[in-house]
Design a protein around this motif. Sequence first.
Motif, PDB file in Angstrom:
ATOM      1  N   ALA A   2       2.407 -16.176   8.218  1.00 35.45           N
ATOM      2  CA  ALA A   2       2.635 -15.683   6.629  1.00 35.45           C
ATOM      3  C   ALA A   2       2.180 -13.853   5.848  1.00 35.45           C
ATOM      4  O   ALA A   2       2.280 -13.176   4.883  1.00 35.45           O
ATOM      5  N   LEU A   3       0.835 -14.253   6.374  1.00 38.45           N
ATOM      6  CA  LEU A   3      -0.272 -12.715   6.020  1.00 38.45           C
ATOM      7  C   LEU A   3       0.779 -11.877   6.692  1.00 38.45           C
ATOM      8  O   LEU A   3       0.288 -10.627   6.220  1.00 38.45           O
ATOM      9  N   ARG A   4       1.043 -12.493   8.027  1.00 33.00           N
ATOM     10  CA  ARG A   4       1.480 -10.646   8.738  1.00 33.00           C
ATOM     11  C   ARG A   4       3.149 -10.553   7.520  1.00 33.00           C
ATOM     12  O   ARG A   4       2.924  -8.962   7.855  1.00 33.00           O
ATOM     13  N   ALA A   5       3.540 -11.412   7.039  1.00 36.36           N
ATOM     14  CA  ALA A   5       5.178 -10.609   6.372  1.00 36.36           C
ATOM     15  C   ALA A   5       4.580 -10.107   5.015  1.00 36.36           C
ATOM     16  O   ALA A   5       4.991  -9.325   4.595  1.00 36.36           O
TER      17      ALA A   5
ATOM     18  N   TYR B 209      -8.341  -7.471   7.485  1.00 35.46           N
ATOM     19  CA  TYR B 209      -9.542  -6.855   6.771  1.00 35.46           C
ATOM     20  C   TYR B 209      -9.613  -7.916   5.535  1.00 35.46           C
ATOM     21  O   TYR B 209     -10.224  -9.007   4.847  1.00 35.46           O
ATOM     22  N   LEU B 210      -7.727  -9.010   5.511  1.00 32.91           N
ATOM     23  CA  LEU B 210      -7.474 -10.359   5.378  1.00 32.91           C
ATOM     24  C   LEU B 210      -7.925 -10.579   6.028  1.00 32.91           C
ATOM     25  O   LEU B 210      -8.231 -12.331   5.598  1.00 32.91           O
ATOM     26  N   ARG B 211      -7.231 -11.818   6.940  1.00 36.48           N
ATOM     27  CA  ARG B 211      -7.479 -12.417   8.374  1.00 36.48           C
ATOM     28  C   ARG B 211      -9.303 -12.682   7.912  1.00 36.48           C
ATOM     29  O   ARG B 211      -9.759 -14.218   8.502  1.00 36.48           O
ATOM     30  N   VAL B 212      -9.905 -11.705   8.485  1.00 37.94           N
ATOM     31  CA  VAL B 212     -11.261 -11.812   8.536  1.00 37.94           C
ATOM     32  C   VAL B 212     -11.898 -13.086   7.687  1.00 37.94           C
ATOM     33  O   VAL B 212     -12.340 -13.514   8.001  1.00 37.94           O
ATOM     34  N   PRO B 213     -12.081 -12.885   6.702  1.00 35.44           N
ATOM     35  CA  PRO B 213     -12.644 -13.731   5.460  1.00 35.44           C
ATOM     36  C   PRO B 213     -12.325 -14.816   4.926  1.00 35.44           C
ATOM     37  O   PRO B 213     -11.934 -15.717   4.647  1.00 35.44           O
ATOM     38  N   ALA B 214     -10.101 -14.598   5.451  1.00 38.22           N
ATOM     39  CA  ALA B 214      -9.540 -16.200   5.706  1.00 38.22           C
ATOM     40  C   ALA B 214     -10.739 -16.816   6.651  1.00 38.22           C
ATOM     41  O   ALA B 214     -10.557 -18.411   5.964  1.00 38.22           O
TER      42      ALA B 214
ATOM     43  N   SER C  64     -17.462 -17.901   0.592  1.00 36.02           N
ATOM     44  CA  SER C  64     -15.684 -17.575   0.656  1.00 36.02           C
ATOM     45  C   SER C  64     -15.044 -15.640  -0.509  1.00 36.02           C
ATOM     46  O   SER C  64     -14.948 -15.051   0.536  1.00 36.02           O
ATOM     47  N   ALA C  65     -15.697 -15.927  -1.595  1.00 30.34           N
ATOM     48  CA  ALA C  65     -15.543 -15.043  -2.582  1.00 30.34           C
ATOM     49  C   ALA C  65     -16.727 -13.861  -1.488  1.00 30.34           C
ATOM     50  O   ALA C  65     -16.075 -12.924  -1.709  1.00 30.34           O
ATOM     51  N   ALA C  66     -17.573 -13.430  -1.613  1.00 26.71           N
ATOM     52  CA  ALA C  66     -18.585 -12.887  -0.479  1.00 26.71           C
ATOM     53  C   ALA C  66     -17.667 -12.544   0.066  1.00 26.71           C
ATOM     54  O   ALA C  66     -17.569 -11.341   0.216  1.00 26.71           O
ATOM     55  N   LEU C  67     -17.027 -13.452   0.905  1.00 27.56           N
ATOM     56  CA  LEU C  67     -16.260 -12.647   2.564  1.00 27.56           C
ATOM     57  C   LEU C  67     -15.727 -12.022   2.380  1.00 27.56           C
ATOM     58  O   LEU C  67     -15.277 -11.004   2.821  1.00 27.56           O
ATOM     59  N   PHE C  68     -14.299 -12.149   1.064  1.00 31.98           N
ATOM     60  CA  PHE C  68     -13.710 -11.248   0.505  1.00 31.98           C
ATOM     61  C   PHE C  68     -13.709 -10.181   0.089  1.00 31.98           C
ATOM     62  O   PHE C  68     -13.335  -9.319   0.357  1.00 31.98           O
TER      63      PHE C  68
END
Lengths: 455, 163
Positions: free
Chosen positions: B77-80, B91-96, B137-141
């Motif tokens: 879904a993220l790739r889509a 940069y989305l995958r890592v914090p997720a 988690s917020a800090a990671l994002f």
Amino acid sequence: MPVSRPGPSDSGTRASEVDGYGAPRRLWRGLAQHRPPGVDAVERSWRSPLRGPWLTAVYGSVLLVALPLVIITGLLDYAAYGPQFDQAFPTNVGWLRLPAFDWPTRPSWLFRVTQGLHVTLGIVLVPVVLGKLWSVLPKLFDWPPARSLAQVLERLTLLLLVGGILFQIATGLLNIQYSYVFGFDFYTAHYFGAWIFTGAFVAHVIIKFPRLVTALRSRPLGAELRTPREATRPEPPDPDGLVAAEPGPATVSRRGAVGLVGGGALLLAVLTVGQSLDGPLRRTALLLPRGRQPGTGPNGFPVNRTVAAAGVRPEQTDASWRLTLRGGGRTVTLDRPALLAMAQHTAALPISCVEGWSTRQTWTGVRLRDLAALAGVADPASARVSSLEQAGLFRTAVLAANQVLDPDSLLALRVNGVDLAPDHGYPARVIVPALPGVHCTKWVAEIDFRGRADG
Amino acid sequence: MAERDRPTEGRAGRLRAGYGAAPWHLLLVTAVIVLAGWVALRLAQEATFGRMLLWFVGAVIAHDLVLFPVYASADRALRAVARDRVTLLNYLRVPALGTALLFLVYSPGILRWGETTHEAATGLTQRPYLVRWVVLSAALFLLSGLAYLLRRRQASRQRSESA
């Protein structure tokens, strides 16, 4: 038409060789030819160009080095509980019994290190285990599921391997967070689970080690870690079928995949190691129970089992409290002022719990060997310490001779210069170097010293 | 494993051909299965044996047939969403992944499983963990987002310099 995969299995002339079809050949061949619907679609859906022997071998070699440490420290923790006194759980383990030896009191941080390593490493390896499983997951959906009896049996041991590691991780993680949702005895499950896992792990290493070496040699680590995403290509097709049949373009380099797992491990390490540290760094264990202090001041260090949970009432620990010493037919009764009037000794010793946390504090009290002498047993073989607690697995604990006689082994009355708090065992608690925290009995009521002649 | 041109001969060869691997392989896997079987028989006397077995097999099913499909679909879904922007994707995958990993490992505290046992053992409640996990988690994002913006700015500056 089956999707062909390079490897010995597809060259009919060598069908009877390793990885080929075993007997009865017709059965295994028939199974291979009867591909259920969906198998081809699943096989085509594996798109990551990173999956392959090299990446699996990298994750595998980390586990190969680290898991034996987790296994050994886990067994040492069991030994530290004193199986020879039937106080290591589970008690009845048949021939899975460890060789009996007296758990040493030196170095005093011994148990702090063994249990700390076991729990911390166990947590830190979670991303590595997940990465390793991700890298081999297509194998689960392989068709045929087996080509010989050898593969059937090996796959059965893989169920034990994967089930074993996941079971150990799950029960361990729940236990250190005091969550007993599984509804069975943690010690029994984790001890026997460890043996199942260890057996399967040893077999897996023996069977796969040549593959691991070949795979690691196939791509130099340094070069692989310098390859950017744009230049990342799938590995050549392998006999195990780890490499995707129709790989897509790389969205992460192999360096990225290794870094992702390493970064996850680092994140967990940073958030876990604080449980074993004193001072302000303890707070870095943000999501674990032992990153928090129950209060401030000299008694503000972590508690294991509160006085309320132990059911010890205030009237049991007021001025009417007496310590009973038994030994060689003699009984001595002492109140707290009498104990304070005896020679006091101070020692800085860690209190360490099998749940992966520890803290070093400065304890003051009477040496256990002085109490043994007072009871008339100057050369004790063991001592049974009983608490005011009425119930609980650790209401009593047996100390071996070396644990009674160590000059730093104390019946502590004070900690960090003040009286023990009720939660830390007031009026008196045991503290012995390198002894598991649960055996450092709190709210001590009685110590029964057994002489050598008593057996 | 050695490949041979001629079928192996003798009893060991016949075993190898019929069984599908060397004799030591049979010995090894049998030993492992016997050990596990012995443990299972021993544990079968426990009242909670069924639960242990359920957790053992359930752990495999939960990983292979629940966790893996869930994270693989989430990634799809993220790739889509990211389409061809691979840098953004990562940069989305890592914090997720970081958020999910923290939840997986520390969920007993975050979900407050075992309030009473936790309090009896430590004298503390499990209340703070959920907020701490959300903040972490917020800090990671946030960190990942900042790094992404920095990287984009650098890239656009390089582009304008070379233009």
